[in-house]
Scaffold this motif. Structure first.
Motif, PDB file in Angstrom:
ATOM      1  N   TYR A  53      36.479 -32.878   8.964  1.00 37.41           N
ATOM      2  CA  TYR A  53      36.109 -31.846   9.931  1.00 37.41           C
ATOM      3  C   TYR A  53      34.589 -31.678  10.015  1.00 37.41           C
ATOM      4  CZ  TYR A  53      41.022 -30.668   9.436  1.00 37.41           C
ATOM      5  OH  TYR A  53      42.381 -30.733   9.395  1.00 37.41           O
ATOM      6  N   ASP A  54      33.923 -31.835   8.904  1.00 35.84           N
ATOM      7  CA  ASP A  54      32.466 -31.791   8.823  1.00 35.84           C
ATOM      8  C   ASP A  54      32.070 -32.447   7.509  1.00 35.84           C
ATOM      9  OD1 ASP A  54      31.879 -29.798   6.577  1.00 35.84           O
ATOM     10  OD2 ASP A  54      33.154 -28.573   7.873  1.00 35.84           O
ATOM     11  N   ASP A  55      30.793 -32.747   7.351  1.00 36.61           N
ATOM     12  CA  ASP A  55      30.377 -33.404   6.108  1.00 36.61           C
ATOM     13  C   ASP A  55      29.326 -32.612   5.333  1.00 36.61           C
ATOM     14  OD1 ASP A  55      28.158 -33.807   7.705  1.00 36.61           O
ATOM     15  OD2 ASP A  55      28.159 -35.986   7.496  1.00 36.61           O
ATOM     16  N   VAL A  56      29.129 -31.349   5.697  1.00 35.99           N
ATOM     17  CA  VAL A  56      28.074 -30.576   5.043  1.00 35.99           C
ATOM     18  C   VAL A  56      28.392 -30.247   3.581  1.00 35.99           C
ATOM     19  CG1 VAL A  56      27.138 -29.603   7.172  1.00 35.99           C
ATOM     20  CG2 VAL A  56      28.917 -28.377   5.950  1.00 35.99           C
ATOM     21  N   GLY A  81      23.454 -12.367   4.049  1.00 37.15           N
ATOM     22  CA  GLY A  81      22.236 -12.298   4.850  1.00 37.15           C
ATOM     23  C   GLY A  81      22.059 -13.624   5.561  1.00 37.15           C
ATOM     24  N   ASP A  82      20.939 -14.311   5.291  1.00 35.44           N
ATOM     25  CA  ASP A  82      20.667 -15.596   5.922  1.00 35.44           C
ATOM     26  C   ASP A  82      21.648 -16.659   5.440  1.00 35.44           C
ATOM     27  OD1 ASP A  82      18.501 -14.575   7.306  1.00 35.44           O
ATOM     28  OD2 ASP A  82      17.098 -15.039   5.687  1.00 35.44           O
ATOM     29  N   PRO A  83      22.025 -17.591   6.327  1.00 37.45           N
ATOM     30  CA  PRO A  83      22.917 -18.675   5.915  1.00 37.45           C
ATOM     31  C   PRO A  83      22.249 -19.566   4.877  1.00 37.45           C
ATOM     32  CG  PRO A  83      22.643 -18.629   8.315  1.00 37.45           C
ATOM     33  CD  PRO A  83      21.685 -17.648   7.731  1.00 37.45           C
ATOM     34  N   PRO A  84      23.044 -20.130   3.970  1.00 42.67           N
ATOM     35  CA  PRO A  84      22.473 -21.021   2.963  1.00 42.67           C
ATOM     36  C   PRO A  84      22.078 -22.361   3.577  1.00 42.67           C
ATOM     37  CG  PRO A  84      24.846 -21.019   2.804  1.00 42.67           C
ATOM     38  CD  PRO A  84      24.488 -19.988   3.830  1.00 42.67           C
ATOM     39  N   THR A  85      21.336 -23.138   2.841  1.00 48.70           N
ATOM     40  CA  THR A  85      20.973 -24.478   3.296  1.00 48.70           C
ATOM     41  C   THR A  85      21.711 -25.550   2.516  1.00 48.70           C
ATOM     42  OG1 THR A  85      19.090 -24.485   1.778  1.00 48.70           O
ATOM     43  CG2 THR A  85      18.670 -23.759   4.044  1.00 48.70           C
ATOM     44  N   ASP A  86      22.323 -25.209   1.382  1.00 43.40           N
ATOM     45  CA  ASP A  86      23.046 -26.176   0.559  1.00 43.40           C
ATOM     46  C   ASP A  86      24.532 -25.844   0.566  1.00 43.40           C
ATOM     47  OD1 ASP A  86      24.077 -27.917  -1.303  1.00 43.40           O
ATOM     48  OD2 ASP A  86      23.003 -27.071  -3.013  1.00 43.40           O
ATOM     49  N   TYR A  87      25.276 -26.485   1.460  1.00 44.87           N
ATOM     50  CA  TYR A  87      26.709 -26.226   1.568  1.00 44.87           C
ATOM     51  C   TYR A  87      27.528 -27.045   0.577  1.00 44.87           C
ATOM     52  CZ  TYR A  87      26.079 -23.374   5.718  1.00 44.87           C
ATOM     53  OH  TYR A  87      25.726 -22.371   6.583  1.00 44.87           O
ATOM     54  N   ALA A  88      26.890 -27.840  -0.259  1.00 45.95           N
ATOM     55  CA  ALA A  88      27.606 -28.639  -1.251  1.00 45.95           C
ATOM     56  C   ALA A  88      27.616 -27.981  -2.624  1.00 45.95           C
ATOM     57  CB  ALA A  88      26.974 -30.031  -1.351  1.00 45.95           C
ATOM     58  N   ALA A  89      26.895 -26.872  -2.784  1.00 45.06           N
ATOM     59  CA  ALA A  89      26.836 -26.182  -4.080  1.00 45.06           C
ATOM     60  C   ALA A  89      28.237 -25.758  -4.499  1.00 45.06           C
ATOM     61  CB  ALA A  89      25.927 -24.963  -3.981  1.00 45.06           C
ATOM     62  N   GLU A  90      28.586 -26.001  -5.760  1.00 50.65           N
ATOM     63  CA  GLU A  90      29.914 -25.664  -6.256  1.00 50.65           C
ATOM     64  C   GLU A  90      29.944 -24.258  -6.855  1.00 50.65           C
ATOM     65  OE1 GLU A  90      31.701 -28.624  -8.736  1.00 50.65           O
ATOM     66  OE2 GLU A  90      31.165 -30.250  -7.370  1.00 50.65           O
ATOM     67  N   ASP A  91      31.148 -23.654  -6.794  1.00 53.40           N
ATOM     68  CA  ASP A  91      31.401 -22.344  -7.382  1.00 53.40           C
ATOM     69  C   ASP A  91      30.420 -21.290  -6.874  1.00 53.40           C
ATOM     70  OD1 ASP A  91      32.947 -20.648  -8.891  1.00 53.40           O
ATOM     71  OD2 ASP A  91      32.001 -21.134 -10.799  1.00 53.40           O
ATOM     72  N   THR A  92      30.112 -21.377  -5.578  1.00 55.05           N
ATOM     73  CA  THR A  92      29.184 -20.451  -4.933  1.00 55.05           C
ATOM     74  C   THR A  92      29.802 -19.974  -3.626  1.00 55.05           C
ATOM     75  OG1 THR A  92      27.309 -21.673  -5.843  1.00 55.05           O
ATOM     76  CG2 THR A  92      26.844 -20.193  -4.003  1.00 55.05           C
ATOM     77  N   LEU A  93      29.996 -18.680  -3.476  1.00 55.81           N
ATOM     78  CA  LEU A  93      30.524 -18.129  -2.236  1.00 55.81           C
ATOM     79  C   LEU A  93      29.420 -18.147  -1.194  1.00 55.81           C
ATOM     80  CD1 LEU A  93      33.048 -16.732  -1.001  1.00 55.81           C
ATOM     81  CD2 LEU A  93      31.941 -14.568  -1.580  1.00 55.81           C
ATOM     82  N   MET A  94      29.736 -18.692  -0.010  1.00 53.56           N
ATOM     83  CA  MET A  94      28.729 -18.783   1.050  1.00 53.56           C
ATOM     84  C   MET A  94      29.400 -18.718   2.413  1.00 53.56           C
ATOM     85  SD  MET A  94      27.833 -22.832   0.666  1.00 53.56           S
ATOM     86  CE  MET A  94      28.363 -23.100  -1.022  1.00 53.56           C
ATOM     87  N   PRO A  95      28.639 -18.445   3.456  1.00 56.39           N
ATOM     88  CA  PRO A  95      29.215 -18.496   4.801  1.00 56.39           C
ATOM     89  C   PRO A  95      29.727 -19.908   5.096  1.00 56.39           C
ATOM     90  CG  PRO A  95      27.070 -17.429   4.828  1.00 56.39           C
ATOM     91  CD  PRO A  95      27.237 -18.036   3.468  1.00 56.39           C
ATOM     92  N   HIS A  96      30.797 -19.986   5.861  1.00 59.78           N
ATOM     93  CA  HIS A  96      31.346 -21.286   6.242  1.00 59.78           C
ATOM     94  C   HIS A  96      30.328 -22.008   7.125  1.00 59.78           C
ATOM     95  CE1 HIS A  96      33.817 -24.242   8.303  1.00 59.78           C
ATOM     96  NE2 HIS A  96      34.691 -24.097   7.314  1.00 59.78           N
ATOM     97  N   PRO A  97      30.141 -23.315   6.920  1.00 62.15           N
ATOM     98  CA  PRO A  97      29.107 -24.034   7.670  1.00 62.15           C
ATOM     99  C   PRO A  97      29.349 -24.097   9.175  1.00 62.15           C
ATOM    100  CG  PRO A  97      30.424 -25.558   6.374  1.00 62.15           C
ATOM    101  CD  PRO A  97      30.817 -24.181   5.956  1.00 62.15           C
ATOM    102  N   THR A  98      30.596 -23.995   9.616  1.00 60.48           N
ATOM    103  CA  THR A  98      30.899 -24.063  11.047  1.00 60.48           C
ATOM    104  C   THR A  98      31.395 -22.731  11.591  1.00 60.48           C
ATOM    105  OG1 THR A  98      31.479 -26.394  10.790  1.00 60.48           O
ATOM    106  CG2 THR A  98      32.237 -25.299  12.804  1.00 60.48           C
ATOM    107  N   TYR A  99      32.205 -22.021  10.818  1.00 62.90           N
ATOM    108  CA  TYR A  99      32.882 -20.831  11.315  1.00 62.90           C
ATOM    109  C   TYR A  99      32.310 -19.510  10.795  1.00 62.90           C
ATOM    110  CZ  TYR A  99      36.079 -24.357  12.915  1.00 62.90           C
ATOM    111  OH  TYR A  99      36.614 -25.468  13.518  1.00 62.90           O
ATOM    112  N   ALA A 100      31.095 -19.507  10.341  1.00 66.50           N
ATOM    113  CA  ALA A 100      30.478 -18.259   9.869  1.00 66.50           C
ATOM    114  C   ALA A 100      30.440 -17.211  10.979  1.00 66.50           C
ATOM    115  CB  ALA A 100      29.078 -18.520   9.340  1.00 66.50           C
ATOM    116  N   SER A 101      30.210 -17.633  12.208  1.00 60.14           N
ATOM    117  CA  SER A 101      30.141 -16.676  13.313  1.00 60.14           C
ATOM    118  C   SER A 101      31.491 -16.026  13.589  1.00 60.14           C
ATOM    119  CB  SER A 101      29.613 -17.349  14.577  1.00 60.14           C
ATOM    120  OG  SER A 101      30.526 -18.341  15.014  1.00 60.14           O
ATOM    121  N   GLN A 102      32.569 -16.600  13.023  1.00 61.42           N
ATOM    122  CA  GLN A 102      33.898 -16.004  13.146  1.00 61.42           C
ATOM    123  C   GLN A 102      34.313 -15.345  11.831  1.00 61.42           C
ATOM    124  OE1 GLN A 102      36.032 -19.467  14.440  1.00 61.42           O
ATOM    125  NE2 GLN A 102      35.457 -19.154  16.570  1.00 61.42           N
ATOM    126  N   TYR A 103      33.316 -15.104  10.971  1.00 60.04           N
ATOM    127  CA  TYR A 103      33.476 -14.352   9.727  1.00 60.04           C
ATOM    128  C   TYR A 103      34.279 -15.096   8.664  1.00 60.04           C
ATOM    129  CZ  TYR A 103      32.088 -11.167  13.339  1.00 60.04           C
ATOM    130  OH  TYR A 103      31.456 -10.620  14.408  1.00 60.04           O
TER     131      TYR A 103
END
Length: 144
Positions: A53-56, A81-103
């Motif tokens: 679906y994505d490769d981030v 707050g601001d979106p992260p730049t490292d979507y490969a970090a493990e065991d870290t809660l973060m906004p979804h790389p594609t669907y953050a705008s849909q919460y």
């Protein structure tokens, strides 16, 4: 927690869950009667095991999966707050790389650092899905 353990946890912990599978991924729907029309079938959580679906998150080629959880707008905006730049970090809660705008949020390989939060967010997402389902059923019954 491995992907198979997370699948079992979600399926066992929350009532009314139906699991749809595709390409090795799992989509968890609140559909206690198994009768939601396709247009109403929105998962409250997903487990993605590859980069189709994505490769981030860089899931291919390593023993990793990404748990994605759909949140309410209030919970999402209170948490990030601001979106992260490292979507490969493990065991870290973060906004979804594609669907953050849909919460939606995600975690690659949830572990000790995130499991308590993940479990609470899954419970909230399941409850929200159950409320949406109940509202849908009430509207359908009213429309006859």
């Amino acid at each position: 927690m491995r992907a198979s353990e997370m699948r079992r946890y979600i399926s066992a912990e929350f009532d009314g869950v139906r699991v749809a599978e595709a390409s090795g991924d799992s989509f968890f729907l609140y559909d206690p009667d198994g009768d939601l029309p396709p247009a109403r079938q929105m998962p409250f959580a997903t487990i993605v095991t590859g980069d189709h679906y994505d490769d981030v998150s860089k899931l291919d080629g390593r023993d990793a999966y990404r748990l994605n959880i759909g949140l309410t707008k209030a919970t999402y905006t209170a948490s990030f707050g601001d979106p992260p730049t490292d979507y490969a970090a493990e065991d870290t809660l973060m906004p979804h790389p594609t669907y953050a705008s849909q919460y939606w949020v995600c975690v690659v390989n949830p572990g000790e650092a995130t499991l308590p939060t993940v479990r609470a967010l899954l419970a909230e997402a399941h409850g929200y899905a159950a409320r949406k389902y109940a509202n849908y059923r009430r509207r359908a019954a009213a429309d006859g």
